[in-house]
Motif scaffolding. Structure first.
Motif, PDB file in Angstrom:
ATOM      1  N   PRO A   1       0.825  -1.216   0.000  1.00 55.15           N
ATOM      2  CA  PRO A   1       0.000   0.000   0.000  1.00 55.15           C
ATOM      3  C   PRO A   1       0.858   1.264   0.000  1.00 55.15           C
ATOM      4  CG  PRO A   1       0.040  -0.969   2.187  1.00 55.15           C
ATOM      5  CD  PRO A   1       0.761  -1.926   1.295  1.00 55.15           C
ATOM      6  N   ALA A   2       0.485   2.208  -0.848  1.00 57.20           N
ATOM      7  CA  ALA A   2       1.248   3.450  -0.959  1.00 57.20           C
ATOM      8  C   ALA A   2       0.935   4.384   0.199  1.00 57.20           C
ATOM      9  CB  ALA A   2       0.939   4.136  -2.282  1.00 57.20           C
ATOM     10  N   GLY A   3       1.930   5.192   0.587  1.00 53.08           N
ATOM     11  CA  GLY A   3       1.802   6.132   1.681  1.00 53.08           C
ATOM     12  C   GLY A   3       1.206   7.456   1.258  1.00 53.08           C
ATOM     13  N   PRO A   4       1.648   8.552   1.893  1.00 49.48           N
ATOM     14  CA  PRO A   4       2.901   8.611   2.644  1.00 49.48           C
ATOM     15  C   PRO A   4       2.796   8.024   4.062  1.00 49.48           C
ATOM     16  CG  PRO A   4       1.845  10.744   2.689  1.00 49.48           C
ATOM     17  CD  PRO A   4       1.004   9.876   1.791  1.00 49.48           C
ATOM     18  N   TRP A   5       3.890   7.394   4.485  1.00 50.93           N
ATOM     19  CA  TRP A   5       4.003   6.855   5.831  1.00 50.93           C
ATOM     20  C   TRP A   5       5.255   7.433   6.483  1.00 50.93           C
ATOM     21  CZ3 TRP A   5      -0.342   4.173   6.423  1.00 50.93           C
ATOM     22  CH2 TRP A   5      -0.875   3.486   5.328  1.00 50.93           C
ATOM     23  N   ASP A   6       5.202   7.578   7.796  1.00 48.28           N
ATOM     24  CA  ASP A   6       6.414   7.987   8.519  1.00 48.28           C
ATOM     25  C   ASP A   6       7.371   6.817   8.705  1.00 48.28           C
ATOM     26  OD1 ASP A   6       5.664  10.702   8.911  1.00 48.28           O
ATOM     27  OD2 ASP A   6       4.338  10.090  10.540  1.00 48.28           O
ATOM     28  N   VAL A   7       6.810   5.616   8.882  1.00 49.09           N
ATOM     29  CA  VAL A   7       7.665   4.450   9.102  1.00 49.09           C
ATOM     30  C   VAL A   7       6.959   3.197   8.633  1.00 49.09           C
ATOM     31  CG1 VAL A   7       6.827   4.124  11.477  1.00 49.09           C
ATOM     32  CG2 VAL A   7       9.041   3.168  10.802  1.00 49.09           C
ATOM     33  N   VAL A   8       7.728   2.284   8.095  1.00 54.10           N
ATOM     34  CA  VAL A   8       7.236   0.938   7.814  1.00 54.10           C
ATOM     35  C   VAL A   8       8.109  -0.050   8.580  1.00 54.10           C
ATOM     36  CG1 VAL A   8       8.624   0.738   5.678  1.00 54.10           C
ATOM     37  CG2 VAL A   8       6.674  -0.795   6.067  1.00 54.10           C
TER      38      VAL A   8
END
Length: 251
Positions: free
Chosen positions: A102-109
């Motif tokens: 799944p595309a973010g944006p994320w701060d952390v994976v």
């Protein structure tokens, strides 16, 4: 004045062995090790081999992460033998699995990777992940990626694909003759596949209570490093662990 106590070797070696898992002062039987120590060495060797070759069971990790969304991927190494012989393939995503991320944006994976000890991952990864996530209030945390036949650098490919600013790879470390269940945590800020090197990462090693780093101690250090990495915009040799005091162990 009291005279200093002098310990004989029969008393000294057992005392020293309480403080290390290293095989010291084992004695000998003729020109060989005593039978009990030789059998212990063989058992440790068998445990190390089992840790490397035992298959990863992502269902176990997913079950321990009840309520946490997960996604499963494989590296480009199609089987265990290929993984061991071709480390480069373990650093790249299987092309068919890339579309599942799944595309973010994320701060952390967070990436839970089998590495060289699936046992370490099965035993410790979920607890470390939960303890760390509890310290990340306000962070946009991506679904946890469970990665099979994975090297540390596979986290670069995963984070880059998902649009995650930070990758944290929880991976089974290479087993030795004193530990077959050691978990490592590798932190990388803004990783780029094929460009990021090990000098750009921070590592916490030997997470394996009660004989190694405890879950709470690992989570506290990892969360602190993550916060500092986001503040400075970097990880690796330029990011130092500024924790005070000795590292607490369990047991």
């Amino acid at each position: 004045m009291t005279e200093p106590t002098t310990l004989g070797s029969d008393e000294l070696w057992p005392l020293l062995r309480r403080h290390t898992q290293a095989r010291i002062g084992l004695g000998r039987s003729g020109s060989a090790l005593p039978t009990r120590h030789r059998l212990g060495l063989q058992a440790a060797h068998a445990a190390a081999r089992d840790a490397v070759h035992s298959p990863f069971q992502p269902d176990l990790v997913a079950a321990a992460l009840t309520g946490v969304p997960t996604v499963r991927v494989r590296s480009a190494a199609g089987d265990r033998l290929t993984y061991l012989q071709r480390p480069d393939l373990g650093r790249r995503l299987d092309p068919t699995d890339r579309a599942h991320l799944p595309a973010g944006p994320w701060d952390v994976v967070f990436v839970v990777a089998d590495g060289l000890s699936s046992r370490a991952v099965h035993d410790h990864a979920a607890a470390v992940l939960r303890a760390t996530a509890a310290r990340l209030a306000g962070w946009r945390i991506a679904p946890v990626v469970l990665a099979e036949q994975a090297r540390v650098a596979l986290g670069d490919d995963i984070a880059h694909t998902m649009g995650a600013a930070t990758a944290v790879v929880l991976v089974g470390e290479r087993p030795g003759m004193s530990a077959a269940d050691s978990l490592g945590a590798y932190l990388t800020y803004r990783p780029v596949p094929g460009v990021t090197t090990d000098a750009d990462r921070n590592c916490l090693s030997n997470i394996r209570p009660p004989l190694g780093l405890s879950y709470e101690a690992a989570a506290a250090k990892l969360a602190a490093l993550m916060a500092r990495a986001r503040e400075l915009g970097l990880t690796g040799v330029a990011l130092k662990d500024e924790s005070d005091g000795p590292v607490p162990l369990e047991g």
